[in-house]
Structures are given as structure tokens and as C-alpha cells.
Design an enzyme around this catalytic site. Structure first.
Site: not given
Ligand code: GCB
Length: 593
Positions: A163, A411, A466, A503
Site C-alpha cells: 500500500d 503482514e 484495524y 499499526e
Molecule cells: C496495513 C499495512 C500498511 C497499510 C495499512 C492501511 O496493514 O501494513 O502498509 O498502509 O494497513 O492503511 O491499510
């Protein structure tokens, strides 16, 4: 690998500036031997810079293939009898280099340096032609992996499985440097702090006489506090000032081999995982900070000192004590600066995107191979590239006190067959290269605590989560319950391993507001981050929190991104979103505690 430096025995000259530059399909310039003459239709290109955003043309931004660079090279006055080396700090993702009509170097991997020995190749008074072909293609066997496909109109397209935008070019400085012919070629230091004393184990590799190597450790006042003779020695200090997070103290190791000299900043510190805690100098350390990116307008992924100093000042303002070099090794200048500022670093390879589910979403590809770990996808060839990437990362960054942990990748999907056969040898190899630092492999939400076949081998569990965004989006109450249950399940399954949330976050459009929880608003990001803080405080195994991301950053275009990834706590031009104040309150309070 030692960074070039200027001292009484060595000289440096940066070749940064405006070079000649031309794009070409892969292999086109080689078949016409473009290194033999001036490039056919060159344009000016700054070095260092990503080339993608320099010219306002889609063909430049989305180019797939080679980018040719050319400049002049002369032997500086007084270097005739010296060993002369050409060094590229980064060429993304691979490069071949010619001096006049001779191929002098090739390198795979976009974020680690490589060199060519030019001793006796440069003639005094002659203007040599230096030509570099940089290729930006990503395939299944590269790190990061990707796929080049042909679109319906016949043009090539790069599919990326990660990403962030696939910036390319000469991203960091190009150097010519001199050393004496009998050079010091490598240096390894390992330190321990056991208050009030400390040790510095030194190993020097020199082409000269090892017995004549003299080591001196100077304190910040320049006073010699320990010394030894020989290429391998332990320097012991009865009273040492430790390198500490937020309170860096750097000694200077002065190495004199008779012929050559090198000065290395040394922070005396210990890192260990003990009783489920991440300890620096024997004291539990709690990570606050960010997953970052090397990313900014116009220059893309090029290193920029002004931006770096500003970013570190913002980190200090907000109370961050750490960063992760998500998702590739950053410029060495960043680590040097982190050493000086006392910022703790999780240092990551460029192994990101080994995950078909995510790859499908990000690349839009519907015809990816079925088996992730297979000859058609992540294969033995990928593993070899990955292994070399780990070796180059550790070789470059092993002496930085700021680096407290290696992250072997981000990941990967560890559920499919072949995952442990792929990753476990990498973990073991990295451990053999550096037994002094904890090791991690960043976990993705979809791989649960029982499914993660690598976690038992790791020292620290780095989890990307997330809740409230990709799952339970818009419902912070549900997200809070899910997050807590998730973390408790990991803690129960892997007792004794610290958990760092590497994250968590929410895409946020600056200026967007809402009273009720609404995704994309500044209020939602603020409340989501605050909710995470509450949960982290309730789970004792949590040893740190790094928000995704420090700043908004560029990505490939697609239906899940609005002008890039907007999870920054700061905008791409480094203005704070509302969440910045909430984080600041929390982290400054932690800093004081
Ligand atoms: C993740 C990734 C990261 C992305 C992020 C996102 O899990 O590690 O590279 O940018 O999520 O914002 O989706």
C-alpha cells in the site's frame, strides 16, 4: 558496510545534483548499449529524487521499466594513490552501472547501498562517463513482490501488492570516496550496559595489518575513556553513560589501523526481552510513535534532510519515542539522526505484500496464483532475495544503537502451506547474523494467534490491528470489545512475549467533522485512537503503540484510496489533524511517568 566519511585518512565527494536522464522499456537501452555515448534524448533529473513526480506526465509517473541516468566523473586531485570507491546509497529497485563502456556494478534491492571499486580505473585529468540503468519492476521473486502485466491497450502495468506508491530512481546520495589502499572495510560493535559500567565489543576488518589496529573510545568531550590494541577487543568502562531513549549519549570509537582511520558513534545500551517486557538497559520500555514512510510531494521517496529534521521535531512535539521503518530500510541518515535524538527504531526489510487477500484488494488482480508459497508466487527464489535483503539490512545497520529490533517483513499470510518453510529459515539466519537484537515479523489481523506459525520463534509480537476501520468500521463500541478480546487471546496464547501494536488507525480527511462516529472524519480518528489507548492500558502484555501512519502518503490509485492513504496523524505537508492533540496528551503523560 561502512558509510563513507571524511577524516584525516579519507575523502568523500557527493555526486548529487542534476544528472541526464531518460526512460526506456526494459532492456531497450542495453540492446543499444546506451552506456557507450550520451543518452539519445536526455532530460534533466535531480539526484537524489524519485523521478515519478518530477515531470507532470502520466508516462513518467506510471513508467514500468528502465530509467537511465548519466553524469560525468573525474578523479579528484590528490586521490591517485588511494583506493577509490563509488557508492550508491539506494537505487530502486535494481541497478546496473557502467564506467565509460565497462559494467562495474549490479545490485538487486531498492533500499540498501552498493559499491564499485574504481581504484586504478579513473585516470587523472580525464572526464569519465558514468551511466546507471535503474529498473523499477517488481515480480514474484523480488522484495517487495509484485507483478508486471500487459493492459488491454498493450501497455505494461505494475501491479503492487503493498500500500504505497512504487516510487523509483536514485533515491539517496551517490558518493565517490577514497580510503588508503589498506583500508578498514568493516566494523562491528556490540554493547552492553550494566549500570554503572558497560562494555563495547569491537571487531575490525582491515586489509592492513590487524595487529596494528588501535582502538580508542572517546566520550562526548573527546576524552579517551578506554583503549585497546588489535582488530578484536573488548573495551570496558567501569562508569558508562548509557544511550537511552529520549536521552542519547554517543561515544566515538576511533579506529586507527596505521594506514586508515574510521570514527563511529557508539551508544552503550542493552536490549533484551525479559519477563514479557521489552527492556532497554534493564528497564521496561514502552514504545510510542509511528509506522512511517519515506514520502513527500515532488521528491517521492528521496531522502531530504529538511523534511527529516522537521519530522523528528514533530515526533518530539507529539511525545513519540520510536518509529518503525515501515516497509523498507530507510536512509542511513535517518538512523544516524535517530541515534542522536534518542529515537528507538524497529528496522524492517522491504518484504511487504506476501498476502494474496491484500494483494487482490490493492492490485485489483483477479487472476493471482492460488498457492501463495509456490513456484508461481512466493518461491525459493523469493526466499533467496529475502535472505540477501536481511543480510544487507543487518550489515548496514548493525552498529546503530537506535535499532533495537529487526522486523523481517510486514503482514505475510502465514496460514497457507509453506509459510513456516519459507519464514523459519529466515528467522534463524537473521538470529545467527545478530544474536543481540530481538526479532519480529509483523502480524496481519487475519492471521490469528493459533495460526501464526512463526510467532513461537519470535521475541516480540508486533500486531497490526484495524478494529474500527477494516472491521467494525464506524462502530467504536464493537471495535473496542473486539480489540480487547483479540489482544487478550494473543497474550494468553503466547505468554512471556511483549506485544507491540505496530499499526492502528483510520483514514481521515482533514476538515471533515461529525458529532456521531463517522469514518473519515477527524473526530472519528481522534476517538478511535483514544479508544485504542484505553484498551492498551487494560492489557498488561502490551509494550507499545505505533499509530499508522505518521503522515498521509502516496499510494497506487484505486477505489480504496482518495489521493493516497489518509491515515496520517499529520497531512502529507505535515499539518496536524485533530487526533494529534489527543496523542500528544497521552504520550507526553507517558513520557513524564
Ligand atoms: C496495513 C499495512 C500498511 C497499510 C495499512 C492501511 O496493514 O501494513 O502498509 O498502509 O494497513 O492503511 O491499510
Amino acid at each position: 558496510m561502512l558509510k563513507p566519511q571524511r577524516n584525516a585518512a579519507r575523502e568523500t565527494r557527493k555526486l548529487d545534483g542534476i544528472w541526464q536522464w531518460q526512460l526506456a522499456p526494459t532492456g531497450h537501452g542495453q540492446s543499444q548499449q546506451w552506456w557507450n555515448a550520451a543518452l539519445p534524448q536526455p532530460r534533466p533529473m535531480p539526484v537524489p529524487a524519485s523521478y515519478n513526480d518530477i515531470y507532470p506526465e502520466q508516462a513518467v509517473r506510471d513508467h514500468v521499466g528502465d530509467a537511465w541516468y548519466q553524469t560525468d566523473l573525474t578523479l579528484p586531485r590528490g586521490w591517485q594513490d588511494q583506493r577509490v570507491v563509488l557508492r550508491f546509497d539506494a537505487a530502486t529497485h535494481r541497478a546496473s552501472v557502467w564506467l565509460d563502456d565497462t559494467l562495474i556494478a549490479s545490485h538487486e534491492g531498492g533500499y540498501t547501498p552498493f559499491e564499485a571499486d574504481l581504484t586504478d580505473r579513473l585516470q587523472a585529468g580525464r572526464v569519465h562517463r558514468l551511466t546507471v540503468c535503474v529498473n523499477n519492476e517488481l515480480h514474484w521473486h523480488t522484495i517487495p513482490p509484485g507483478r508486471v502485466v500487459r493492459g488491454p491497450d498493450g501497455r505494461l502495468r505494475q501491479q503492487v501488492f503493498h500500500d504505497f506508491f512504487n516510487y523509483a530512481g536514485l533515491h539517496r546520495s551517490v558518493w565517490l570516496y577514497s580510503t588508503p589502499r589498506q583500508a578498514i572495510t568493516d566494523l562491528t560493535v556490540r554493547t552492553e550496559y550494566q549500570g554503572p559500567g558497560g562494555t563495547v565489543d569491537v571487531q575490525v576488518v582491515t586489509a592492513g595489518d590487524a595487529a596494528s589496529v588501535r582502538l580508542q573510545l572517546l566520550d562526548e568531550q573527546g576524552v579517551c575513556v578506554a583503549q585497546a590494541q588489535g582488530a578484536q577487543a573488548r573495551l570496558t568502562l567501569a562508569q558508562a553513560t548509557p544511550w537511552q531513549p529520549g536521552k542519547a549519549y554517543l561515544y566515538t570509537l576511533q579506529v586507527d589501523s596505521g594506514a586508515d582511520q574510521y570514527r563511529l558513534p557508539v551508544g552503550i545500551r542493552s536490549v533484551a526481552v525479559r519477563d514479557g517486557q521489552f527492556c532497554i538497559n534493564g528497564t521496561p520500555f514502552y514504545f510510542t510513535g509511528f509506522g512511517m514512510h519515506e514520502d513527500s510531494a515532488i521528491r517521492g521517496k528521496a531522502h531530504d534532510a529538511a523534511l527529516m529534521v522537521h519530522d523528528f521535531a514533530l515526533m518530539d512535539w507529539i511525545g513519540a519515542n520510536s518509529l518503525r521503518t515501515s516497509h523498507y530500510p530507510y536512509a542511513e541518515e535517518v538512523l544516524e539522526y535517530a541515534d542522536r535524538q534518542g529515537i528507538v527504531v524497529i528496522d524492517e526489510t522491504a518484504a511487504v505484500g506476501m498476502n494474496m487477500e491484500i494483494a487482490r484488494i490493492l492490485s485489483g488482480a483477479r487472476d493471482l496464483p492460488e498457492q501463495l508459497y509456490s513456484e508461481a508466487a512466493i518461491s525459493a527464489a523469493t526466499q533467496q532475495t529475502h535472505l540477501r535483503a536481511i543480510e544487507e539490512l543487518i550489515a548496514r545497520d548493525k552498529n546503530h544503537p537506535c535499532v533495537v529490533m529487526w522486523s523481517l517483513g510486514n503482514e505475510p499470510d502465514l496460514r497457507p502451506a509453506g509459510a513456516s518453510e519459507y519464514f523459519l529459515p529466515l528467522v534463524r539466519h537473521a538470529r545467527a547474523l545478530d544474536p543481540t537484537r530481538p526479532m519480529t515479523l509483523v502480524n496481519v489481523m487475519m492471521v490469528g494467534p493459533d495460526e501464526d506459525c512463526v510467532a513461537p520463534e519470535l521475541d516480540v509480537l508486533c500486531l497490526n490491528r484495524y478494529w474500527g476501520w477494516y472491521a467494525e468500521g464506524g462502530d467504536l463500541q464493537a471495535a473496542e470489545a473486539m480489540l480487547e478480546a483479540d489482544l487478550r487471546a494473543w497474550a494468553a496464547r503466547h505468554p512471556g512475549k511483549p506485544i507491540v501494536i505496530t499499526e492502528y488507525g483510520a483514514d481521515t480527511m482533514p476538515g471533515q467533522h461529525s458529532i456521531v462516529p463517522s469514518m473519515w472524519s477527524e473526530d472519528y480518528q481522534r476517538d478511535l485512537l483514544a479508544m485504542h489507548g484505553r484498551v492498551f492500558d487494560r492489557v498488561p502484555q502490551v509494550a507499545g503503540e505505533q499509530v499508522w501512519n505518521f503522515a498521509d502518503f502516496a499510494t497506487a490509485q484505486g477505489i480504496v484510496r482518495v489521493g493516497g492513504n489518509r491515515k496520517g496523524v499529520f497531512t502529507r505537508d505535515r499539518q496536524p489533524k485533530a487526533a494529534a492533540q489527543v496523542l500528544r496528551q497521552r504520550w507526553l503523560a507517558k513520557r513524564k511517568a
